[in-house]
Scaffold this active site. Structure first.
Site, PDB file in Angstrom:
ATOM      1  N   SER A   1     -27.872   7.449   5.494  1.00  0.00           N
ATOM      2  CA  SER A   1     -26.774   7.201   4.116  1.00  0.00           C
ATOM      3  C   SER A   1     -26.329   5.566   3.933  1.00  0.00           C
ATOM      4  O   SER A   1     -25.461   5.408   3.190  1.00  0.00           O
ATOM      5  CB  SER A   1     -25.770   8.358   4.498  1.00  0.00           C
ATOM      6  OG  SER A   1     -24.834   7.808   5.564  1.00  0.00           O
TER       7      SER A   1
ATOM      8  N   ASP B   1     -22.104   8.252  13.283  1.00  0.00           N
ATOM      9  CA  ASP B   1     -21.803   7.215  12.402  1.00  0.00           C
ATOM     10  C   ASP B   1     -21.215   6.077  13.195  1.00  0.00           C
ATOM     11  O   ASP B   1     -20.986   4.756  13.028  1.00  0.00           O
ATOM     12  CB  ASP B   1     -20.977   7.282  11.233  1.00  0.00           C
ATOM     13  CG  ASP B   1     -21.810   8.358  10.088  1.00  0.00           C
ATOM     14  OD1 ASP B   1     -22.996   8.449  10.290  1.00  0.00           O
ATOM     15  OD2 ASP B   1     -21.060   8.919   9.262  1.00  0.00           O
TER      16      ASP B   1
ATOM     17  N   GLU C   1      18.435   0.871  -3.410  1.00  0.00           N
ATOM     18  CA  GLU C   1      19.707   0.424  -4.359  1.00  0.00           C
ATOM     19  C   GLU C   1      20.406  -0.693  -3.457  1.00  0.00           C
ATOM     20  O   GLU C   1      20.787  -1.544  -3.887  1.00  0.00           O
ATOM     21  CB  GLU C   1      20.408   1.625  -4.090  1.00  0.00           C
ATOM     22  CG  GLU C   1      19.817   2.844  -4.905  1.00  0.00           C
ATOM     23  CD  GLU C   1      19.082   3.813  -3.930  1.00  0.00           C
ATOM     24  OE1 GLU C   1      18.976   4.944  -4.066  1.00  0.00           O
ATOM     25  OE2 GLU C   1      18.147   3.312  -2.947  1.00  0.00           O
TER      26      GLU C   1
ATOM     27  N   GLY D   1     -17.731  15.106   7.363  1.00  0.00           N
ATOM     28  CA  GLY D   1     -18.931  15.787   6.930  1.00  0.00           C
ATOM     29  C   GLY D   1     -18.672  17.052   6.269  1.00  0.00           C
ATOM     30  O   GLY D   1     -17.667  17.431   6.139  1.00  0.00           O
TER      31      GLY D   1
ATOM     32  N   CYS E   1      23.157   5.792   0.197  1.00  0.00           N
ATOM     33  CA  CYS E   1      23.417   4.840  -1.000  1.00  0.00           C
ATOM     34  C   CYS E   1      24.526   5.114  -1.913  1.00  0.00           C
ATOM     35  O   CYS E   1      24.986   4.493  -2.544  1.00  0.00           O
ATOM     36  CB  CYS E   1      21.922   4.864  -1.611  1.00  0.00           C
ATOM     37  SG  CYS E   1      20.573   4.045  -0.597  1.00  0.00           S
TER      38      CYS E   1
END
Length: 364
Positions: free
Chosen positions: A177, A209, A61, A298, A93
């Site tokens: 994967s 990973d 605003e 996982g 505001c």
């Protein structure tokens, strides 16, 4: 859906523009909501527009009123969220709207924050300003579903993501994967990360990973990387321990062996939890200002997160590949269901192509 009188339907397109403006800051406003606003002069001409770009920055605003200047006198402001009426990092505001001499305020949704929640509307009406509510209410509620969820439940909105083959596998029996999905799908994951405040993985993901867990430059402020582990059985070397690119939080349960930290770089933050319950972690992340988190974990942690009601949205990437094999990895472990009638039933949101793959988004 709120049915609008015919004479109020003229505000629909202006509210659509306000929504577009709000979404320009998607992923950057937490713990605040997404808000967009436009100002029309007394003749209905657009004279100002703005959006909230982040906590501590001017609200939508204020941005729109600053652009409009004196042209806002006797005009209208169209805003996606009820204007605030309390002093936070920035002034309220409602005071700025009253001071600008606006005659009408059009609002998409009521602010669920108890500090506002109808009080802003009351303040405007008390000042003689006409207030129109509920224009594109569902759309405004949808873009702020994460903010509203955190305010009402005290924890962030949880998104669970996984990639799988057509036969429902997330990896081969040997653990391989990379990569089930193609480049466009992986780019889409980076885009999803850029709209989240934190990404959560388990210890297994870190061990096997060694992920980086960034948006690959799609966000100026990378999401917080969270490792959620019971025992602190983590590698001494990991991409996540380098916090120059993005911050890392290691959250661990009461049985965690804190000797691990003696050989760890200074960068990662530590958070000791009283339990291994995912909801306890999310409550802590809510206190850090997170509206939306992404689970990239996982099967064990993903199953626990769903069971603890810490997942509200699923994003599943499906590749046209068959991995086969009974021992192959699946995205979830058993929930212990004994009948189809007792299983989780999700609501379809949308399905889109990402190269050869499909991206399916669903809600709990």
């Amino acid at each position: 859906m709120i049915a609008l009188p015919e004479d109020q339907k003229i505000w629909v397109e202006w509210m659509r523009r306000s929504i577009q403006l709000a979404l320009l800051a998607e992923g950057r406003t937490s713990p605040n909501p997404l808000v967009g606003a436009i100002v029309l002069d007394s003749n209905g001409k657009l004279v100002g527009e703005g959006y909230h770009s982040g906590a501590g920055n001017p609200h939508a605003e204020i941005e729109a009123l600053a652009q409009a200047g004196e042209k806002s006198l006797n005009g209208t402001i169209v805003v996606t969220l009820e204007p605030c009426c309390h002093q936070g990092l920035t002034p309220p505001c409602t005071g700025a709207i009253i001071k600008a001499g606006l005659k009408k305020v059009v609002i998409g949704m009521v602010d669920p924050d108890p500090r506002v929640s109808g009080k802003g509307i009351s303040r405007l009406k008390e000042s003689g300003i006409e207030v129109i509510q509920g224009v594109l209410n569902q759309e405004c509620e949808f873009i702020n579903r994460e903010f509203s969820f955190r305010v009402r439940h005290g924890r962030p909105w949880g998104v669970l993501k996984w990639a799988m083959s057509l036969d429902g596998r997330i990896g081969l029996p040997n653990g391989s994967s990379k990569w089930i999905t193609n480049t466009p799908a992986r780019d889409a994951v980076h885009q999803i990360r850029s709209k989240c405040d934190a990404i959560i993985v388990g210890g297994g993901t870190v061990r096997f990973d060694n992920p980086l867990l960034t948006s690959r430059g799609k966000s100026k402020n990378e999401p917080l990387r969270v490792v959620f582990t019971r025992t602190l059985d983590l590698p001494k070397s990991s991409k996540l321990w380098d916090t120059k690119i993005a911050k890392t939080l290691i959250a661990y349960g009461p049985e965690g062996d804190e000797a691990f930290f003696s050989e760890l770089p200074v960068g990662p933050e530590r958070l000791k939890l009283n339990s291994n319950d995912p909801s306890e972690l999310l409550k802590s992340l809510s206190k850090k200002g997170c509206n939306k988190i992404l689970w990239e974990c996982g099967p064990e942690l993903a199953t626990s997160a769903i069971a603890a009601d810490c997942v509200q949205e699923l994003v599943v990437f499906v590749a046209p590949k068959l991995l086969g094999g009974k021992p192959s990895m699946t995205a979830l472990n058993s929930f212990g269901f004994e009948s189809i009638q007792s299983t989780y039933k999700l609501q379809h949101s949308f399905l889109e192509r990402k190269g050869e793959d499909l991206c399916w988004r669903l809600f709990f």
